[in-house]
Design an enzyme around this catalytic site. Structure first.
Site, mmCIF file in Angstrom:
data_model
loop_
_atom_site.group_PDB
_atom_site.id
_atom_site.type_symbol
_atom_site.label_atom_id
_atom_site.label_comp_id
_atom_site.label_asym_id
_atom_site.label_seq_id
_atom_site.Cartn_x
_atom_site.Cartn_y
_atom_site.Cartn_z
ATOM 1 N N THR A 1 87.530 -13.828 27.930
ATOM 2 C CA THR A 1 87.030 -14.863 28.531
ATOM 3 C C THR A 1 87.955 -15.821 30.289
ATOM 4 O O THR A 1 87.757 -16.709 30.011
ATOM 5 C CB THR A 1 87.179 -16.736 27.642
ATOM 6 O OG1 THR A 1 89.053 -16.450 26.990
ATOM 7 C CG2 THR A 1 86.738 -15.973 26.472
ATOM 8 N N ASP B 1 89.225 -13.635 23.324
ATOM 9 C CA ASP B 1 90.858 -13.655 24.156
ATOM 10 C C ASP B 1 90.357 -14.488 25.232
ATOM 11 O O ASP B 1 89.383 -14.468 25.791
ATOM 12 C CB ASP B 1 90.681 -12.102 24.389
ATOM 13 C CG ASP B 1 91.942 -11.749 25.350
ATOM 14 O OD1 ASP B 1 92.676 -11.885 24.697
ATOM 15 O OD2 ASP B 1 91.462 -12.305 26.434
ATOM 16 N N TYR C 1 94.529 -18.428 32.489
ATOM 17 C CA TYR C 1 93.307 -18.071 33.088
ATOM 18 C C TYR C 1 92.390 -19.943 33.462
ATOM 19 O O TYR C 1 92.775 -20.480 32.399
ATOM 20 C CB TYR C 1 91.711 -17.634 31.683
ATOM 21 C CG TYR C 1 92.580 -16.204 31.285
ATOM 22 C CD1 TYR C 1 93.522 -15.771 32.189
ATOM 23 C CD2 TYR C 1 92.191 -16.272 30.128
ATOM 24 C CE1 TYR C 1 93.451 -13.874 31.855
ATOM 25 C CE2 TYR C 1 92.052 -14.823 29.882
ATOM 26 C CZ TYR C 1 92.906 -14.131 30.620
ATOM 27 O OH TYR C 1 92.898 -12.416 30.149
ATOM 28 N N GLN D 1 97.569 -5.160 25.108
ATOM 29 C CA GLN D 1 96.217 -5.266 25.401
ATOM 30 C C GLN D 1 96.217 -4.385 26.556
ATOM 31 O O GLN D 1 97.420 -5.324 27.702
ATOM 32 C CB GLN D 1 96.487 -6.490 25.331
ATOM 33 C CG GLN D 1 94.694 -6.908 26.173
ATOM 34 C CD GLN D 1 94.310 -9.105 26.438
ATOM 35 O OE1 GLN D 1 94.395 -8.784 27.358
ATOM 36 N NE2 GLN D 1 94.150 -8.906 25.418
ATOM 37 N N TYR E 1 91.090 -3.754 28.053
ATOM 38 C CA TYR E 1 90.905 -4.896 28.741
ATOM 39 C C TYR E 1 89.774 -4.757 29.943
ATOM 40 O O TYR E 1 90.280 -3.269 30.987
ATOM 41 C CB TYR E 1 91.757 -6.099 28.692
ATOM 42 C CG TYR E 1 92.281 -5.490 29.963
ATOM 43 C CD1 TYR E 1 92.427 -5.330 31.425
ATOM 44 C CD2 TYR E 1 94.099 -5.391 29.706
ATOM 45 C CE1 TYR E 1 93.305 -5.434 32.402
ATOM 46 C CE2 TYR E 1 95.147 -5.976 30.870
ATOM 47 C CZ TYR E 1 94.991 -5.098 31.508
ATOM 48 O OH TYR E 1 95.704 -4.970 32.896
ATOM 49 N N LYS F 1 78.377 2.945 38.876
ATOM 50 C CA LYS F 1 78.948 4.593 38.417
ATOM 51 C C LYS F 1 76.507 5.247 38.472
ATOM 52 O O LYS F 1 76.824 4.509 36.683
ATOM 53 C CB LYS F 1 79.322 4.817 38.108
ATOM 54 C CG LYS F 1 80.679 3.905 38.661
ATOM 55 C CD LYS F 1 81.124 4.709 40.420
ATOM 56 C CE LYS F 1 82.731 4.002 40.596
ATOM 57 N NZ LYS F 1 82.492 4.182 41.403
HETATM 58 N N1 NAP Z 1 95.552 -8.917 29.463
HETATM 59 C C1 NAP Z 1 95.522 -8.909 30.428
HETATM 60 O O1 NAP Z 1 96.134 -8.675 31.441
HETATM 61 C C2 NAP Z 1 94.369 -9.099 31.533
HETATM 62 C C3 NAP Z 1 94.120 -8.521 32.472
HETATM 63 C C4 NAP Z 1 91.962 -8.678 32.939
HETATM 64 C C5 NAP Z 1 91.198 -9.080 31.288
HETATM 65 N N2 NAP Z 1 91.566 -9.084 30.253
HETATM 66 C C6 NAP Z 1 90.606 -9.376 29.425
HETATM 67 O O2 NAP Z 1 89.581 -8.812 29.027
HETATM 68 C C7 NAP Z 1 87.830 -9.361 29.634
HETATM 69 C C8 NAP Z 1 87.390 -8.564 30.409
HETATM 70 O O3 NAP Z 1 87.560 -8.366 31.726
HETATM 71 P P1 NAP Z 1 87.442 -8.597 32.908
HETATM 72 O O4 NAP Z 1 86.682 -9.902 32.433
HETATM 73 O O5 NAP Z 1 88.510 -8.978 33.595
HETATM 74 O O6 NAP Z 1 86.377 -7.867 33.429
HETATM 75 P P2 NAP Z 1 84.930 -7.277 32.701
HETATM 76 O O7 NAP Z 1 84.968 -7.473 31.358
HETATM 77 O O8 NAP Z 1 84.877 -5.862 32.880
HETATM 78 O O9 NAP Z 1 83.620 -7.538 33.290
HETATM 79 C C9 NAP Z 1 83.489 -8.546 33.428
HETATM 80 C C10 NAP Z 1 81.980 -8.616 34.277
HETATM 81 O O10 NAP Z 1 80.891 -7.596 33.871
HETATM 82 C C11 NAP Z 1 80.008 -8.771 33.965
HETATM 83 N N3 NAP Z 1 79.470 -8.212 33.066
HETATM 84 C C12 NAP Z 1 79.095 -8.361 31.600
HETATM 85 N N4 NAP Z 1 78.268 -7.864 30.688
HETATM 86 C C13 NAP Z 1 77.169 -7.541 31.298
HETATM 87 C C14 NAP Z 1 76.321 -6.723 31.396
HETATM 88 N N5 NAP Z 1 76.029 -6.729 29.560
HETATM 89 N N6 NAP Z 1 75.714 -6.050 32.151
HETATM 90 C C15 NAP Z 1 75.870 -6.191 33.584
HETATM 91 N N7 NAP Z 1 77.201 -7.229 33.935
HETATM 92 C C16 NAP Z 1 77.958 -7.422 32.524
HETATM 93 C C17 NAP Z 1 80.365 -10.671 33.824
HETATM 94 O O11 NAP Z 1 79.132 -10.550 34.030
HETATM 95 P P3 NAP Z 1 78.916 -12.417 33.254
HETATM 96 O O12 NAP Z 1 79.848 -12.829 33.301
HETATM 97 O O13 NAP Z 1 78.263 -13.458 34.690
HETATM 98 O O14 NAP Z 1 78.339 -12.242 32.247
HETATM 99 C C18 NAP Z 1 81.198 -9.649 34.463
HETATM 100 O O15 NAP Z 1 81.195 -10.092 35.770
HETATM 101 C C19 NAP Z 1 89.089 -10.862 29.850
HETATM 102 O O16 NAP Z 1 87.900 -11.717 30.076
HETATM 103 C C20 NAP Z 1 90.634 -10.974 29.687
HETATM 104 O O17 NAP Z 1 90.102 -11.508 28.712
HETATM 105 C C21 NAP Z 1 93.078 -9.045 29.889
#
Ligand code: NAP
Length: 291
Positions: free
Chosen positions: A33, A62, A67, A177, A205, A216
């Site tokens: 989120t 999560d 955030y 994580q 994540y 890709k």
């Molecule tokens: N611990 C840490 O330091 C850390 C760092 C980064 C992230 N995180 C956690 O990990 C989670 C996920 O990582 P992230 O938010 O960085 O990026 P991600 O999940 O790799 O990518 C999110 C992006 O992908 C898109 N998306 C999702 N499902 C899709 C699908 N089926 N087809 C096409 N596009 C899709 C989303 O679009 P829409 O939103 O428009 O659907 C959004 O733009 C975070 O939200 C957070 O909770 C933790």
């Protein structure tokens, strides 16, 4: 509550579970989120997406105090209202709050925003300057107070998690994580084997590299073969590890459905070989990446 039509889908793709060291079995496919709650115009859709995810069994959610300065936690609190028992709630504390008094205050703020009495898993967001034994003591104090059930870490490399295990109580961490997707496979060299040996699941994540990975060519080719979205393949590739949790962020309903479909996708040896050819596994140790 499961709405009409979704119950059968949820049963079709029975949720894969991963066991934490404490014995809790959590959904292997959860929901991230980061960046939700920031844009009032997207709020309803973001809440609907989280709720659809819960309907489909993506019950590990999560978030983090960082955030949107708490806006993500507030939105999650609204999305799970009345459904607390269905979800496994993960949130993260800033490293500069990782001391007893500051962590207590940060945790109280998170609980208020999330509108819950306890957090299921409270993670140190990344390593900071506070000595690890003091952070462990702060987590333990919150456990004794019933405000968190379990704790863990995020962005710890293998050396650091080893140091954590060396301090009293440090081996109670339930997860690390970290960044993991097809194009960032460094943890396969050392962190993943280290954690696996100790039955500590990794929580992956940014499984889509925040989007660019999905464009890709090699991924699109495997997706075409199976008639699924690239995102479905990217998640199935991570969930080929039986002991890994993954937390894609999706604010669109179609995205949530495509992500959920990963539970039904079994990649073939040919798929895996093609993906290895395009996204090489590590050939030696690499520093842990965070982006
Ligand atoms: N611990 C840490 O330091 C850390 C760092 C980064 C992230 N995180 C956690 O990990 C989670 C996920 O990582 P992230 O938010 O960085 O990026 P991600 O999940 O790799 O990518 C999110 C992006 O992908 C898109 N998306 C999702 N499902 C899709 C699908 N089926 N087809 C096409 N596009 C899709 C989303 O679009 P829409 O939103 O428009 O659907 C959004 O733009 C975070 O939200 C957070 O909770 C933790």
């Amino acid at each position: 509550m499961v709405v009409d039509g979704l119950a059968s889908q949820a049963i079709l793709a029975a949720m894969k579970r991963v066991e934490l060291p404490c014995g809790a079995k959590v959904a292997a496919l959860g929901q991230g989120t980061w960046n939700v709650g920031d844009d009032p115009a997207r709020r309803d859709e973001e809440i609907a997406a989280i709720r659809l995810g819960i309907d489909l069994g993506l019950t590990l959610i999560d978030t983090a105090e960082m955030y949107g300065d708490g806006r993500s936690e507030t939105l999650v609190g609204e999305a799970i209202a009345g459904r607390r028992d269905e979800v496994f709630l993960v949130t993260k504390v800033y490293p500069h709050h990782a001391l007893r008094r500051a962590m207590q205050a940060a945790c109280n703020d998170s609980l208020r925003r999330l509108r819950v009495e306890a957090i299921d898993l409270y993670l140190l967001h990344w390593p900071g300057d506070v000595p690890l034994d003091e952070t462990v003591q702060a987590f333990e104090a919150l456990q004794r107070a019933g405000k968190i059930r379990q704790w863990g870490v995020s962005n710890f490399d293998s050396k650091l998690i080893e140091s954590l295990h060396a301090v009293p109580g440090g081996n109670a961490a339930q997860t690390d994580q970290v960044l993991y997707h097809l194009a960032k496979r460094g943890i396969e060299w050392d962190l993943l084997p280290w954690c696996r040996e100790r039955r500590i699941p990794i929580m992956a994540y940014s499984p889509f590299d925040q989007g660019p990975l999905l464009r890709k060519k090699a991924l699109a080719e495997v997706a075409r073969r199976h008639g699924v979205a690239a995102a479905t393949v990217a998640l199935a590739w991570i969930m080929r590890h039986k002991d890994m949790i993954v937390i894609p962020k999706a604010a669109k309903l179609d995205h949530v459905r495509a992500n959920h479909a990963a539970l039904n996708l079994k990649l073939t040896d040919e798929d895996l070989a093609d993906l290895d050819a395009a996204f090489a596994p590590p050939e030696g140790p690499k520093s842990l990446e965070m982006a």
